[in-house]
Structure formats: structure tokens, C-alpha cells
Write a protein that holds these residues in place. Structure first.
Motif, short mmCIF file in Angstrom:
data_model
loop_
_atom_site.label_atom_id
_atom_site.label_comp_id
_atom_site.label_asym_id
_atom_site.label_seq_id
_atom_site.Cartn_x
_atom_site.Cartn_y
_atom_site.Cartn_z
N VAL A 101 59.23 -19.01 32.03
CA VAL A 101 59.08 -19.67 30.82
C VAL A 101 58.68 -18.16 30.00
O VAL A 101 57.61 -17.49 30.25
CB VAL A 101 57.75 -20.19 31.10
CG1 VAL A 101 57.20 -20.68 29.62
CG2 VAL A 101 58.17 -21.81 31.70
N GLU A 102 59.60 -17.94 29.09
CA GLU A 102 59.64 -16.86 28.14
C GLU A 102 59.23 -17.11 26.76
O GLU A 102 59.78 -17.96 26.07
CB GLU A 102 60.99 -16.21 27.97
CG GLU A 102 61.34 -15.10 27.18
CD GLU A 102 60.59 -13.84 27.87
OE1 GLU A 102 60.57 -12.78 27.06
OE2 GLU A 102 60.48 -14.00 29.05
N GLY A 103 58.18 -16.36 26.57
CA GLY A 103 57.72 -16.30 25.26
C GLY A 103 56.54 -17.28 24.84
O GLY A 103 55.90 -17.94 25.69
N HIS A 104 56.23 -17.59 23.55
CA HIS A 104 55.55 -18.30 23.02
C HIS A 104 55.60 -19.85 23.21
O HIS A 104 55.74 -20.92 22.01
CB HIS A 104 55.04 -17.88 21.62
CG HIS A 104 54.42 -16.70 21.61
ND1 HIS A 104 52.99 -16.43 21.69
CD2 HIS A 104 55.02 -15.59 21.43
CE1 HIS A 104 52.84 -15.10 21.67
NE2 HIS A 104 53.86 -14.40 21.63
N VAL A 105 55.80 -20.50 24.41
CA VAL A 105 56.47 -21.69 24.46
C VAL A 105 55.09 -22.83 24.55
O VAL A 105 54.12 -22.35 24.85
CB VAL A 105 57.12 -21.83 25.99
CG1 VAL A 105 57.47 -23.10 26.41
CG2 VAL A 105 58.15 -20.83 26.13
N PRO A 106 55.27 -23.79 23.49
CA PRO A 106 54.29 -24.70 23.75
C PRO A 106 54.00 -25.49 24.81
O PRO A 106 54.91 -25.71 25.64
CB PRO A 106 54.70 -25.75 22.53
CG PRO A 106 55.72 -24.89 21.68
CD PRO A 106 56.38 -24.12 22.74
N LEU A 107 52.67 -25.63 25.11
CA LEU A 107 52.45 -26.58 26.24
C LEU A 107 53.26 -27.76 26.43
O LEU A 107 53.53 -28.17 27.73
CB LEU A 107 50.94 -26.73 26.31
CG LEU A 107 50.06 -25.70 27.01
CD1 LEU A 107 48.51 -25.93 26.44
CD2 LEU A 107 50.32 -25.35 28.37
N VAL A 125 61.17 -19.68 24.15
CA VAL A 125 61.08 -19.40 22.63
C VAL A 125 61.50 -17.92 22.37
O VAL A 125 60.56 -16.99 22.40
CB VAL A 125 59.65 -19.83 22.05
CG1 VAL A 125 59.54 -19.46 20.75
CG2 VAL A 125 59.75 -21.42 22.44
N PRO A 126 62.60 -17.69 21.84
CA PRO A 126 62.97 -16.25 21.68
C PRO A 126 62.19 -15.67 20.51
O PRO A 126 61.85 -16.42 19.42
CB PRO A 126 64.42 -16.39 21.32
CG PRO A 126 64.65 -17.71 21.75
CD PRO A 126 63.71 -18.59 21.69
N GLY A 127 61.93 -14.35 20.61
CA GLY A 127 61.44 -13.49 19.56
C GLY A 127 59.73 -13.81 19.57
O GLY A 127 59.21 -14.47 20.69
#
Length: 160
Positions: A101-107, A125-127
Motif C-alpha cells: 500500500v503505497e502513499g496516502h491511500v484512503p482507508l 496513490v502516487p505522489g
């Protein structure tokens, strides 16, 4: 009166039933209990000085996730180790029940991943989108699924 042949049949049935019971018990021991949701645990690799990563971890913990944090001076090494595609990279990488799970992924996207268990290597969620969880907002995020061989596809469009 039960004949010898009948006793053998009963014994075989009893053995088969016992074997089935032991097999079921072993399966339940691995999964916890029948129908139980998997444990909400993850390991997050991040820089010790990254504030948005720490806020994302707080966001996940607020939903009763148990999070083990591993601070690394160079997070690039873990991204390479887990087979993350460079175009999907963000500031932190989490491992959740074998998925990346990469980055600022929402729950909601992580919950969908755990519920549906698709045949993917992970989601990202790239970047570092400014309105993503941990970055100061709960805006709508495009979350992508990716496979080990480099294929990507939209996974969900989810608000954080």
C-alpha cells in the motif's frame, strides 16, 4: 448386532469425521475464527523526519489499525525490495497482509483491498496529493492497483 464389516465402515466414517474436524480446526486457527475479519495490522516504512507520513499513520491508527512503523533514512530501498513501480511511488510504503500500500491511500480503499482480495501486488496513490489523508485533507483520491509485472489499473476513486 453389528457385523465386523459394519464396524469397519463405522470406524472409517469416524476417522474421516475426526480428520475433517482436525482440518477445520487447523484452518480456523490460521484465520482466527469462521467469518472473522482479518486483523487490521500493517507495517509502514517511512522517513523519521516526514511529518505527512506520521499524520497518515495517525489517520490509520484512528480507525483501530495496529501500525508498526519502521523509520528508514532511505525509503527507496524498501520500494525496490517490494517491487514498487517508480511511477507509483510516494513518501511511505506499507505492507498490509502481503499487499503493498503505497502513499496516502484512503482507508476505504484499504478496506476494499482487504475485503475483495484482488489478484494484484498492491494499491497506490502516487505522489503526495495535497488533499489526501495525512497531507491535510480528505479529498477524493484516485487509487491505482498494480501487478508484479507492471500492469496498472484504476482501483477506486475514494474520499479520505
Amino acid at each position: 448386532m453389528i457385523r465386523h464389516a459394519d464396524r469397519s465402515l463405522i470406524n472409517r466414517r469416524g476417522f474421516a469425521g475426526a480428520l475433517l474436524g482436525v482440518t477445520a480446526a487447523a484452518a480456523l486457527a490460521r484465520t482466527g475464527s469462521a467469518g472473522a475479519a482479518p486483523a487490521k495490522t500493517m507495517r509502514v516504512y517511512k522517513s523519521p523526519t516526514c511529518g505527512c507520513c506520521a499524520r497518515w499513520v495517525d489517520y490509520v491508527r484512528a480507525d483501530a489499525w495496529k501500525v508498526e512503523v519502521v523509520d528508514l533514512q532511505n525509503v527507496t530501498s524498501i520500494k525496490k525490495q517490494v517491487g514498487l513501480l517508480p511511477q507509483l511511488a510516494s513518501c511511505h510504503t506499507a505492507i498490509v497482509d502481503g499487499y503493498v500500500v503505497e502513499g496516502h491511500v484512503p482507508l476505504p480503499a484499504i478496506e476494499k483491498l482487504m475485503t475483495e482480495r484482488p489478484d494484484v501486488h498492491g494499491i497506490a496513490v502516487p505522489g503526495m496529493p495535497q488533499d489526501s489523508p495525512g497531507m491535510g485533507g480528505g479529498g477524493v483520491q484516485d487509487v491505482f492497483a498494480f501487478t508484479r509485472d507492471g500492469r496498472t489499473r484504476p482501483f477506486t476513486r475514494t474520499a479520505g
